[in-house]
Design an enzyme around this catalytic site. Structure first.
Site, mmCIF file in Angstrom:
data_model
loop_
_atom_site.group_PDB
_atom_site.id
_atom_site.type_symbol
_atom_site.label_atom_id
_atom_site.label_comp_id
_atom_site.label_asym_id
_atom_site.label_seq_id
_atom_site.Cartn_x
_atom_site.Cartn_y
_atom_site.Cartn_z
ATOM 1 N N GLN A 1 31.119 92.303 50.144
ATOM 2 C CA GLN A 1 31.866 93.569 50.080
ATOM 3 C C GLN A 1 32.123 94.109 51.500
ATOM 4 O O GLN A 1 33.245 94.496 51.838
ATOM 5 C CB GLN A 1 31.067 94.584 49.262
ATOM 6 C CG GLN A 1 31.576 96.002 49.360
ATOM 7 C CD GLN A 1 30.800 96.933 48.454
ATOM 8 O OE1 GLN A 1 31.039 96.958 47.257
ATOM 9 N NE2 GLN A 1 29.873 97.708 49.003
ATOM 10 N N HIS B 1 18.704 105.226 46.161
ATOM 11 C CA HIS B 1 17.383 104.691 46.504
ATOM 12 C C HIS B 1 17.320 104.680 48.027
ATOM 13 O O HIS B 1 18.264 105.130 48.692
ATOM 14 C CB HIS B 1 17.188 103.297 45.886
ATOM 15 C CG HIS B 1 18.349 102.372 46.117
ATOM 16 N ND1 HIS B 1 18.704 101.930 47.373
ATOM 17 C CD2 HIS B 1 19.266 101.835 45.274
ATOM 18 C CE1 HIS B 1 19.755 101.143 47.284
ATOM 19 N NE2 HIS B 1 20.133 101.076 46.018
ATOM 20 N N LYS C 1 23.361 94.558 52.177
ATOM 21 C CA LYS C 1 22.954 94.105 50.838
ATOM 22 C C LYS C 1 24.159 93.561 50.066
ATOM 23 O O LYS C 1 24.053 92.565 49.359
ATOM 24 C CB LYS C 1 22.301 95.290 50.117
ATOM 25 C CG LYS C 1 22.387 95.309 48.621
ATOM 26 C CD LYS C 1 21.345 94.420 48.013
ATOM 27 C CE LYS C 1 21.188 94.639 46.530
ATOM 28 N NZ LYS C 1 22.448 94.702 45.787
ATOM 29 N N GLY D 1 26.319 98.790 53.549
ATOM 30 C CA GLY D 1 25.056 98.056 53.575
ATOM 31 C C GLY D 1 25.267 96.548 53.569
ATOM 32 O O GLY D 1 26.165 96.038 52.904
ATOM 33 N N SER E 1 18.186 98.207 44.631
ATOM 34 C CA SER E 1 19.474 98.267 43.957
ATOM 35 C C SER E 1 19.370 99.278 42.825
ATOM 36 O O SER E 1 18.329 99.375 42.171
ATOM 37 C CB SER E 1 19.828 96.887 43.394
ATOM 38 O OG SER E 1 20.847 97.006 42.421
ATOM 39 N N GLN F 1 36.413 98.796 39.730
ATOM 40 C CA GLN F 1 35.688 97.634 40.261
ATOM 41 C C GLN F 1 34.762 97.014 39.219
ATOM 42 O O GLN F 1 34.044 96.067 39.519
ATOM 43 C CB GLN F 1 34.929 97.999 41.531
ATOM 44 C CG GLN F 1 33.733 98.921 41.341
ATOM 45 C CD GLN F 1 33.168 99.366 42.676
ATOM 46 O OE1 GLN F 1 33.763 100.144 43.398
ATOM 47 N NE2 GLN F 1 31.993 98.846 43.024
ATOM 48 N N HIS G 1 20.456 103.518 50.091
ATOM 49 C CA HIS G 1 21.496 104.531 50.315
ATOM 50 C C HIS G 1 21.065 105.511 51.410
ATOM 51 O O HIS G 1 21.838 105.846 52.300
ATOM 52 C CB HIS G 1 21.748 105.336 49.033
ATOM 53 C CG HIS G 1 22.312 104.545 47.894
ATOM 54 N ND1 HIS G 1 21.562 104.209 46.792
ATOM 55 C CD2 HIS G 1 23.545 104.029 47.672
ATOM 56 C CE1 HIS G 1 22.309 103.532 45.946
ATOM 57 N NE2 HIS G 1 23.515 103.395 46.450
HETATM 58 P P1 AMP Z 1 26.448 101.396 45.792
HETATM 59 O O1 AMP Z 1 26.096 102.815 45.449
HETATM 60 O O2 AMP Z 1 25.599 100.383 45.107
HETATM 61 O O3 AMP Z 1 27.923 101.128 45.714
HETATM 62 O O4 AMP Z 1 26.069 101.246 47.325
HETATM 63 C C1 AMP Z 1 26.553 102.132 48.296
HETATM 64 C C2 AMP Z 1 26.261 101.546 49.668
HETATM 65 O O5 AMP Z 1 24.861 101.371 49.804
HETATM 66 C C3 AMP Z 1 26.908 100.175 49.885
HETATM 67 O O6 AMP Z 1 27.434 100.109 51.202
HETATM 68 C C4 AMP Z 1 25.758 99.233 49.687
HETATM 69 O O7 AMP Z 1 25.896 98.023 50.397
HETATM 70 C C5 AMP Z 1 24.608 100.049 50.241
HETATM 71 N N1 AMP Z 1 23.315 99.568 49.732
HETATM 72 C C6 AMP Z 1 22.992 99.340 48.429
HETATM 73 N N2 AMP Z 1 21.739 98.834 48.345
HETATM 74 C C7 AMP Z 1 21.285 98.724 49.605
HETATM 75 C C8 AMP Z 1 20.053 98.281 50.192
HETATM 76 N N3 AMP Z 1 19.049 97.826 49.443
HETATM 77 N N4 AMP Z 1 19.934 98.306 51.540
HETATM 78 C C9 AMP Z 1 20.948 98.757 52.307
HETATM 79 N N5 AMP Z 1 22.125 99.203 51.830
HETATM 80 C C10 AMP Z 1 22.291 99.191 50.502
#
Ligand code: AMP
Length: 284
Positions: free
Chosen positions: A153, A34, A149, A147, A185, A61, A37
């Site tokens: 983590q 989204h 968000k 991120g 998300s 995880q 990312h």
């Molecule tokens: P994920 O694919 O959910 O593991 O996220 C991959 C990276 O994208 C991680 O560093 C997250 O923190 C970041 N991320 C996920 N959602 C958001 C968001 N809404 N804004 C900024 N970064 C994000």
């Protein structure tokens, strides 16, 4: 843009880029992109000369009964988005490529993982830090992008990098939200229209927290009670936690004085959603 499944081929490609003096950036993801990312990827493309995006839904995880199997996957769209954003290499390994049949070595960050999500997702952060340590060893980036968000983590991985002297810079990028405030998300896809509406209360509760701190309220209990009352407005919301913790140590506070992280985790239907804000109470 190369799309690569093996560790060996990633190493060869990165080695060649480094030989040319390129600065290597890494954006670790689980895919189903989204705009959150994409914002990380765009920042990496801006700051680095050779950008690697990893797409790997990391089984270690996810706890028992969590959504590993159902986790959204949209590989073709992700590849297209990477191409459009100017990524140089996508690393999309299989589970067998990343883990031997019996993984005996784990990276565990203490204390910071005992609070917030760590209390509810046992073993989650051990999986996150282990896979990130592996990715850092495979890609050996100059800069890794995460991120805000997923604030806990980011703080946990940053600590692992510092404690284990990993030679990379760590950049934390702002949370990207929808126009109604809901943090983007991959798990928002699980929500029905009504649940999606209800989910906007998460950010509303965080905004209320910020408002109260700015008005000089220092009692954690008072602020958390108010935040909870906002979340209770939607019967579909089951609160996992509402926490206000020290922004560095992630330990609970009775009285809010300095920089704090206000964090919320809820379940709405099949989705577990988290969000947070950083507030500097000293600056009000
Ligand atoms: P994920 O694919 O959910 O593991 O996220 C991959 C990276 O994208 C991680 O560093 C997250 O923190 C970041 N991320 C996920 N959602 C958001 C968001 N809404 N804004 C900024 N970064 C994000």
């Amino acid at each position: 843009m190369e799309v690569i499944e093996t560790i060996e081929a990633v190493r060869e490609n990165v080695k060649a880029a480094r030989k040319k003096g390129k600065k290597i950036g890494l954006v670790p993801t689980m895919g189903a992109f989204h705009r959150g990312h994409i914002s990380l990827i765009e920042r990496a493309v801006k700051d680095c000369d050779f950008v690697v995006v990893s797409i790997f839904v990391n089984p270690t995880q996810f706890g028992h009964g969590e959504d590993f199997e159902k986790y959204p996957r949209d590989f073709d769209a992700d590849i297209e988005a990477c191409r459009k954003a100017g990524v140089d290499l996508v690393f999309a390994p299989s589970t067998e490529q990343m883990y031997t049949a019996e993984n005996l070595t784990w990276v565990n960050v203490e204390k910071l993982t005992d609070t917030l999500c760590g209390q509810f997702r046992l073993g989650h952060f051990r999986g996150v830090t282990t896979v990130c340590a592996k990715l850092f060893n495979i890609v050996q980036p100059d800069i890794a992008f995460f991120g805000r968000k997923d604030a806990q983590q980011a703080i946990v991985i940053k600590r692992m990098v510092a404690d284990l002297n990993m030679p990379l810079k760590f950049v934390i990028c702002p949370t990207v939200r929808d126009t109604d405030g809901l943090a983007l998300s991959s798990r928002n896809q699980y929500l029905t229209e009504q649940q999606r509406k209800d989910a906007t209360l998460i950010y509303k509760s965080l905004q209320e927290c910020e408002k109260m701190l700015k008005a000089g309220v220092t009692s954690t209990k008072e602020v958390i009670t108010q935040m909870r009352s906002i979340l209770y407005q939607a019967p579909s919301i089951n609160i996992e936690y509402v926490g206000i913790v020290d922004a560095e140590t992630l330990q609970s506070l009775d009285h809010i004085t300095g920089r704090v992280l206000a964090a919320v985790a809820v379940r709405i239907g099949p989705a577990r959603l988290i969000d947070n804000i950083l507030v500097d109470a000293a600056k009000q």
